[in-house]
Design a protein around this motif. Structure first.
Motif, mmCIF file in Angstrom:
data_model
loop_
_atom_site.group_PDB
_atom_site.id
_atom_site.type_symbol
_atom_site.label_atom_id
_atom_site.label_comp_id
_atom_site.label_asym_id
_atom_site.label_seq_id
_atom_site.Cartn_x
_atom_site.Cartn_y
_atom_site.Cartn_z
ATOM 1 N N UNK A 331 -13.759 16.179 -0.336
ATOM 2 C CA UNK A 331 -12.434 15.603 -0.557
ATOM 3 C C UNK A 331 -11.358 16.512 0.024
ATOM 4 N N UNK A 332 -11.514 17.818 -0.174
ATOM 5 C CA UNK A 332 -10.542 18.777 0.360
ATOM 6 C C UNK A 332 -10.464 18.653 1.888
ATOM 7 N N UNK A 333 -11.611 18.536 2.540
ATOM 8 C CA UNK A 333 -11.663 18.425 3.994
ATOM 9 C C UNK A 333 -10.963 17.147 4.473
ATOM 10 N N UNK A 334 -11.261 16.002 3.826
ATOM 11 C CA UNK A 334 -10.659 14.732 4.248
ATOM 12 C C UNK A 334 -9.154 14.738 3.989
ATOM 13 N N UNK A 335 -8.720 15.301 2.851
ATOM 14 C CA UNK A 335 -7.288 15.375 2.551
ATOM 15 C C UNK A 335 -6.555 16.220 3.597
ATOM 16 N N UNK A 336 -7.205 17.282 4.071
ATOM 17 C CA UNK A 336 -6.591 18.134 5.090
ATOM 18 C C UNK A 336 -6.353 17.337 6.379
ATOM 19 N N UNK A 337 -7.306 16.499 6.733
ATOM 20 C CA UNK A 337 -7.163 15.693 7.945
ATOM 21 C C UNK A 337 -6.037 14.685 7.797
ATOM 22 N N UNK A 338 -5.881 14.087 6.595
ATOM 23 C CA UNK A 338 -4.859 13.067 6.388
ATOM 24 C C UNK A 338 -3.498 13.647 5.993
ATOM 25 N N UNK A 339 -3.433 14.958 5.759
ATOM 26 C CA UNK A 339 -2.181 15.579 5.313
ATOM 27 C C UNK A 339 -1.026 15.337 6.276
ATOM 28 N N UNK A 340 -1.189 15.527 7.611
ATOM 29 C CA UNK A 340 -0.055 15.262 8.507
ATOM 30 C C UNK A 340 0.433 13.814 8.436
ATOM 31 N N UNK A 341 -0.471 12.879 8.337
ATOM 32 C CA UNK A 341 -0.094 11.470 8.270
ATOM 33 C C UNK A 341 0.667 11.177 6.976
ATOM 34 N N UNK A 342 0.235 11.790 5.880
ATOM 35 C CA UNK A 342 0.931 11.595 4.601
ATOM 36 C C UNK A 342 2.327 12.204 4.652
ATOM 37 N N UNK A 343 2.433 13.396 5.241
ATOM 38 C CA UNK A 343 3.741 14.047 5.338
ATOM 39 C C UNK A 343 4.713 13.202 6.148
ATOM 40 N N UNK A 344 4.226 12.619 7.234
ATOM 41 C CA UNK A 344 5.085 11.782 8.078
ATOM 42 C C UNK A 344 5.536 10.529 7.342
ATOM 43 N N UNK A 345 4.722 10.041 6.414
ATOM 44 C CA UNK A 345 5.049 8.815 5.669
ATOM 45 C C UNK A 345 5.797 9.092 4.370
#
Length: 477
Positions: A331-345
């Motif tokens: 989960x930590x690994x997948x959240x790291x990948x999606x972190x930039x997309x979440x920040x932009x949104x």
């Protein structure tokens, strides 16, 4: 004299009686019908021709009416000249003189044998028809030209849940969803015009609020003068057929998409392998530590792209062996990948990851499950929001929970979210993300559930993935 001449030419049997209830005269058709003389029939001689089973009732009614000076009407069997009994309809009326003295009765008889036979056959036919209607596997009902139900069979009660007492006298609109009320007006217009409506597929509503797919055949009902007075309706529940058709359609889509997925995986993997080889050659030329980190991340993501290509639309199963893995680390690994997309949104990620016991898992499949859940939540929070990802122990094993405060899923759609090709997205999405996620989770022996709300004060969605400590991939030996 004139009366008797007219009576002798009349097409009915006529008799007269005096004030003592004795018959005093018969017209020629009566005597010809009976094959007897006037002398033989006079007095009570007529009674000799009445069928023994009818005589007592016939005499009683005649004498009772005679004593009260009232008209009477009766049906009985009378023997004709050839010995055959014929059913007669007899009517009698009292006669009075000008001063008002009672003179006796005048009576007429008509042969109704054929009419009674028609009536008997009609009753038999109607009885058989009623039995067929009641035992039919289809709903059979009738209504008038205003849509008011006038008959309702047993199957209608079984399928719709309404008793005959609840429906007869009420509008047929009770069974029709509000958005389809206009269809009933069109059906009635066709019926009034004498047109039959055949195999019309639509939706109807049960007493419990369940929607049923049905096929209707509606026919005009006419009276004895040919005027249209209503409609008969045969309704067949085709919900099972519709479900089968939908399943076959989805199966065809899945098969076609599977073939497409295999082609995509093959075509994408060739250039991906070339890029991976180039990155491998590039590694020896980079000495900057940060550059090497970027290169490693690029290689990792390209590996993931290659893996996803093989799993395109979920029709490739991972062949790598299951290994003991930490759900929290994945989960930590997948959240790291999606972190930039979440920040932009404008989405805040709140991770609550307990160091739970490792579970036998296929990493690629679980990564795709988590990725699908995060992608759905991000899409649901187009104007920003909060995303909470929790990993914790449960009595059965490990529980992953993904919660967002996005727009939510309506009650009418929530039961279909795990169906293949079903999506609530208007522009993007294939409608198979959750379908694939459930396949992968259940393949590990786990379960996935979803709850959602579109209420303004509590909108959002929560998805829970439960995996047992011993999955289907673990060898007990």
């Amino acid at each position: 004299m004139l009366f008797r001449e007219i009576a002798d030419t009349a097409p009915v049997l006529i008799w007269l009686s005096d004030s003592t209830a004795q018959c005093t005269w018969y017209n020629r058709p009566w005597l010809e019908f009976r094959g007897r003389t006037m002398e033989q029939e006079l007095g009570s001689g007529w009674s000799e021709g009445v069928h023994p089973e009818d005589l007592e009732n016939c005499v009683k009614l005649y004498l009772d009416s005679f004593g009260k000076r009232l008209p009477f009407c009766l049906e009985y069997r009378l023997k004709q000249y050839d010995g055959e009994y014929r059913w007669m309809l007899e009517r009698g009326a009292p006669r009075f003189s000008e001063p008002g003295s009672f003179l006796g009765y005048i009576g007429t008889c008509v042969d109704i044998t054929e009419i009674r036979e028609i009536r008997r056959n009609s009753s038999k036919y109607l009885g058989e028809l009623a039995a067929i209607v009641e035992s039919s596997d289809d709903v059979i009902l009738s209504k008038d030209l205003n849509g008011i139900v006038t008959s309702w069979n047993a199957t209608a009660t079984r399928i719709f849940g309404y008793s005959a007492e609840e429906m007869i006298g009420n509008s047929i609109l009770k069974l029709i969803p509000e958005n389809l009320h206009a269809d009933e007006n069109k059906i009635l217009e066709n019926i009034r015009a004498g047109r039959r409506v055949q195999h019309f597929e639509t939706v109807r509503l049960t007493k419990a609020g369940e929607l049923l797919d049905v096929s209707l055949t509606v026919s005009p009902v006419k009276d004895e003068h040919g005027n249209i007075i209503g409609a008969s309706k045969i309704l067949r529940d085709i919900s099972d057929r519709k479900r089968i058709e939908k399943s076959l359609l989805n199966a065809e889509k899945i098969a076609a998409t599977g073939r497409m997925a295999a082609t995509i995986a093959h075509e994408i993997n060739n250039p991906l392998e070339a890029v991976m080889n180039l990155l491998y050659l590039l590694r020896s030329t980079i000495t900057d530590p940060q550059g090497l980190q970027y290169l490693e991340t690029a290689e990792s993501e390209l590996n993931r792209v290659s893996h996803i290509a093989k799993q395109t639309l979920g029709y490739y199963r991972e062949h790598a062996s299951a290994t003991p893995l930490s759900m929290a680390e994945i989960v930590q690994h997948v959240c790291m990948i999606y972190a930039p997309r979440c920040a932009a949104a404008g989405i805040r990620i709140d991770k609550r990851l307990e160091p739970v016991q490792a579970v036998m898992m296929r990493r690629g499949e679980i990564v795709q499950v988590i990725s699908n859940l995060l992608a759905n939540s991000i899409y649901a929070m187009s104007e920003g929001g909060a995303l909470t990802v929790t990993v914790e122990e449960s009595p059965q094993g490990v529980l992953l929970t993904v919660t967002d405060n996005g727009v939510g899923i309506s009650l009418e759609n929530i039961g279909r979210v795990f169906e293949p090709f079903f999506t609530t997205r208007s522009t993007v999405g294939t409608g198979i993300g959750l379908f694939i996620a459930r396949q992968f989770v259940e393949g590990h022996g786990g379960s996935i559930s979803l709850e959602s709300s579109v209420q303004p004060e509590s909108h959002g969605t929560t998805v829970r993935v439960a995996l047992p400590l011993k999955t289907l991939y673990e060898n007990p030996a």
